[in-house]
Design a protein around this motif. Structure first.
Motif, PDB file in Angstrom:
ATOM      1  N   GLY A   1     -12.717   0.801   6.338  1.00 55.00           N
ATOM      2  CA  GLY A   1     -12.224  -0.531   5.987  1.00 55.00           C
ATOM      3  C   GLY A   1     -10.911  -0.503   5.223  1.00 55.00           C
ATOM      4  N   GLN A   2     -10.178   0.607   5.315  1.00 58.11           N
ATOM      5  CA  GLN A   2      -8.934   0.731   4.556  1.00 58.11           C
ATOM      6  C   GLN A   2      -7.735   0.904   5.481  1.00 58.11           C
ATOM      7  OE1 GLN A   2      -9.875   4.142   2.008  1.00 58.11           O
ATOM      8  NE2 GLN A   2     -10.224   2.740   0.300  1.00 58.11           N
ATOM      9  N   VAL A   3      -6.580   0.471   4.979  1.00 59.69           N
ATOM     10  CA  VAL A   3      -5.304   0.811   5.629  1.00 59.69           C
ATOM     11  C   VAL A   3      -4.753   2.053   4.927  1.00 59.69           C
ATOM     12  CG1 VAL A   3      -4.779  -1.546   6.310  1.00 59.69           C
ATOM     13  CG2 VAL A   3      -4.015  -0.745   4.066  1.00 59.69           C
ATOM     14  N   PRO A   4      -3.928   2.852   5.582  1.00 58.33           N
ATOM     15  CA  PRO A   4      -3.420   2.681   6.935  1.00 58.33           C
ATOM     16  C   PRO A   4      -4.441   3.078   8.015  1.00 58.33           C
ATOM     17  CG  PRO A   4      -2.617   4.750   6.024  1.00 58.33           C
ATOM     18  CD  PRO A   4      -3.373   4.065   4.931  1.00 58.33           C
TER      19      PRO A   4
ATOM     20  N   CYS B   1       0.818  -1.227   0.000  1.00 61.79           N
ATOM     21  CA  CYS B   1       0.000   0.000   0.000  1.00 61.79           C
ATOM     22  C   CYS B   1       0.853   1.280   0.000  1.00 61.79           C
ATOM     23  CB  CYS B   1      -0.914   0.000   1.222  1.00 61.79           C
ATOM     24  SG  CYS B   1      -1.928   1.489   1.305  1.00 61.79           S
ATOM     25  N   PRO B   2       0.685   2.139  -1.008  1.00 58.49           N
ATOM     26  CA  PRO B   2       1.454   3.386  -1.052  1.00 58.49           C
ATOM     27  C   PRO B   2       1.066   4.362   0.068  1.00 58.49           C
ATOM     28  CG  PRO B   2      -0.153   3.310  -2.848  1.00 58.49           C
ATOM     29  CD  PRO B   2      -0.184   1.969  -2.187  1.00 58.49           C
ATOM     30  N   PHE B   3      -0.197   4.331   0.488  1.00 54.23           N
ATOM     31  CA  PHE B   3      -0.632   5.238   1.556  1.00 54.23           C
ATOM     32  C   PHE B   3       0.061   4.857   2.868  1.00 54.23           C
ATOM     33  CE2 PHE B   3      -3.991   4.985  -1.613  1.00 54.23           C
ATOM     34  CZ  PHE B   3      -4.280   6.305  -1.858  1.00 54.23           C
TER      35      PHE B   3
ATOM     36  N   MET C   1      -3.155   5.771  -6.697  1.00 54.90           N
ATOM     37  CA  MET C   1      -3.995   4.766  -7.364  1.00 54.90           C
ATOM     38  C   MET C   1      -3.802   4.789  -8.883  1.00 54.90           C
ATOM     39  SD  MET C   1      -5.154   3.077  -5.005  1.00 54.90           S
ATOM     40  CE  MET C   1      -6.649   2.346  -4.417  1.00 54.90           C
TER      41      MET C   1
ATOM     42  N   LEU D   1      -5.931  -7.630   2.629  1.00 60.42           N
ATOM     43  CA  LEU D   1      -7.142  -6.865   2.280  1.00 60.42           C
ATOM     44  C   LEU D   1      -8.190  -7.764   1.639  1.00 60.42           C
ATOM     45  CD1 LEU D   1      -5.509  -3.580   0.956  1.00 60.42           C
ATOM     46  CD2 LEU D   1      -6.601  -3.994   3.164  1.00 60.42           C
TER      47      LEU D   1
ATOM     48  N   GLU E   1      -7.149   7.523   7.355  1.00 59.09           N
ATOM     49  CA  GLU E   1      -6.848   8.476   6.285  1.00 59.09           C
ATOM     50  C   GLU E   1      -5.402   8.983   6.448  1.00 59.09           C
ATOM     51  OE1 GLU E   1      -8.284   9.249   3.520  1.00 59.09           O
ATOM     52  OE2 GLU E   1     -10.212   8.289   3.828  1.00 59.09           O
ATOM     53  N   SER E   2      -4.582   8.668   5.453  1.00 59.11           N
ATOM     54  CA  SER E   2      -3.154   8.973   5.557  1.00 59.11           C
ATOM     55  C   SER E   2      -2.873  10.472   5.717  1.00 59.11           C
ATOM     56  CB  SER E   2      -2.394   8.417   4.348  1.00 59.11           C
ATOM     57  OG  SER E   2      -2.989   8.849   3.148  1.00 59.11           O
TER      58      SER E   2
ATOM     59  N   CYS F   1      -3.595  -2.666  -4.873  1.00 58.78           N
ATOM     60  CA  CYS F   1      -3.594  -3.058  -3.459  1.00 58.78           C
ATOM     61  C   CYS F   1      -4.617  -4.108  -3.079  1.00 58.78           C
ATOM     62  CB  CYS F   1      -3.841  -1.847  -2.554  1.00 58.78           C
ATOM     63  SG  CYS F   1      -2.614  -0.593  -2.698  1.00 58.78           S
ATOM     64  N   ASN F   2      -5.410  -4.615  -3.987  1.00 58.10           N
ATOM     65  CA  ASN F   2      -6.427  -5.568  -3.542  1.00 58.10           C
ATOM     66  C   ASN F   2      -6.024  -7.004  -3.851  1.00 58.10           C
ATOM     67  OD1 ASN F   2      -8.343  -3.827  -2.386  1.00 58.10           O
ATOM     68  ND2 ASN F   2      -8.794  -3.104  -4.421  1.00 58.10           N
TER      69      ASN F   2
ATOM     70  N   LYS G   1     -10.135  -9.311   5.238  1.00 55.11           N
ATOM     71  CA  LYS G   1      -9.927  -8.383   6.365  1.00 55.11           C
ATOM     72  C   LYS G   1     -10.427  -9.008   7.663  1.00 55.11           C
ATOM     73  CE  LYS G   1     -10.744  -4.459   3.302  1.00 55.11           C
ATOM     74  NZ  LYS G   1     -11.742  -3.515   2.815  1.00 55.11           N
TER      75      LYS G   1
END
Ligand code: GSH
Length: 236
Positions: A48-51, A10-12, A101, A34, A63-64, A235-236, A37
């Motif tokens: 439902g997202q990282v980070p 994940c880039p975030f 993305m 992911l 939220e990064s 990322c999925n 989860k």
């Protein structure tokens, strides 16, 4: 201790790790899949997202952008900035993060035409940076700022793709290439990804993609071009 909930590609997450490491904030990391989860993650992650970052007092942050700002507020900024400079840094950081993305989608393209169309779009971000960059090693001088950290995932991933496939997504942007070289030389990129990042990343973007066909010397259309997916396949 701070805990960062992560996914390997994940880039975030990489951006948040860049901030934690540059500011020398101790943290532990937990990777999740992911595609599967865990329920404890779904229970705490609002989107439902990282980070997701769990602070020392167990506050859950997501939220990064918000996490990076929190780290500045809580642990002192990398540099003292006026509100105007802060706003400029956030704007230049956003020019990077909004292309995470699209870069994933570009790298995941299944055929040459799709790759080139997506790369042309992504290149608009690199062109803006090219116009803005001066003569210093990093974006704002001879030190790594929040802006460099925001661009790190884009520039690091472009470097891995170039090394593996020979395709340089930064072709035509000499200042951005020099900036990328300075970031690579700083040693920060590999500190912000897991040890098996290149293998995991290559398995995702250099297998059954247009870039894979270039890497393997085929340079033709992918046999499965019908599976060209949207840019959000990242990322999925
Ligand atoms: N706007 C979010 C984006 C985070 C994001 O897209 N994370 C991806 C992994 S790179 C994710 O968790 N995807 C899983 C999903 O959306 O279900 C941020 O800046 O933190």
């Amino acid at each position: 201790m701070i805990k960062l909930i992560s996914f390997k590609n994940c880039p975030f997450v990489q951006r948040v790790m860049g901030a934690l490491i540059t500011k020398e904030i101790p943290f532990e990391i937990e990777y999740i899949e992911l595609s599967n989860k865990p329920q404890w993650f779904l229970d705490i992650a609002p989107n439902g997202q990282v980070p997701v970052l769990i602070t020392e007092d167990k506050t859950v942050l997501f939220e990064s952008d918000a996490i990076v700002e929190y780290l500045d507020d809580k642990y002192a900024p990398i540099e003292a900035l006026t509100p105007e400079q802060k706003a400029q840094d956030r704007a230049w950081s956003y020019q990077a993060s909004k292309h995470y993305m699209p870069q994933c989608g570009t790298m995941g393209s299944k055929d040459k035409e799709t790759f080139e169309t997506r790369l042309a779009n992504l290149s608009k971000a690199f062109a803006k940076a090219e116009n803005k960059l001066g003569d210093s090693a990093f974006f704002k001088g001879d030190y790594i700022s929040n802006v460099d950290i925001a661009w790190l995932p884009l520039l690091h991933r472009a470097a891995v793709i170039k090394e593996k496939s020979g395709v340089d997504m930064l072709d035509g942007f000499p200042k951005v290439q020099q900036w990328q070289a300075a970031l690579l030389a700083s040693g920060l990129p590999e500190k912000t990804v897991p040890q098996d990042f290149v293998a995991t990343f290559s398995g995702f973007y250099l297998t059954n993609t247009y870039l894979a066909s270039v890497m393997n010397g085929e340079e033709g259309e992918c046999a499965t071009s019908s599976c060209n997916s949207a840019a959000s396949s990242c990322c999925n």
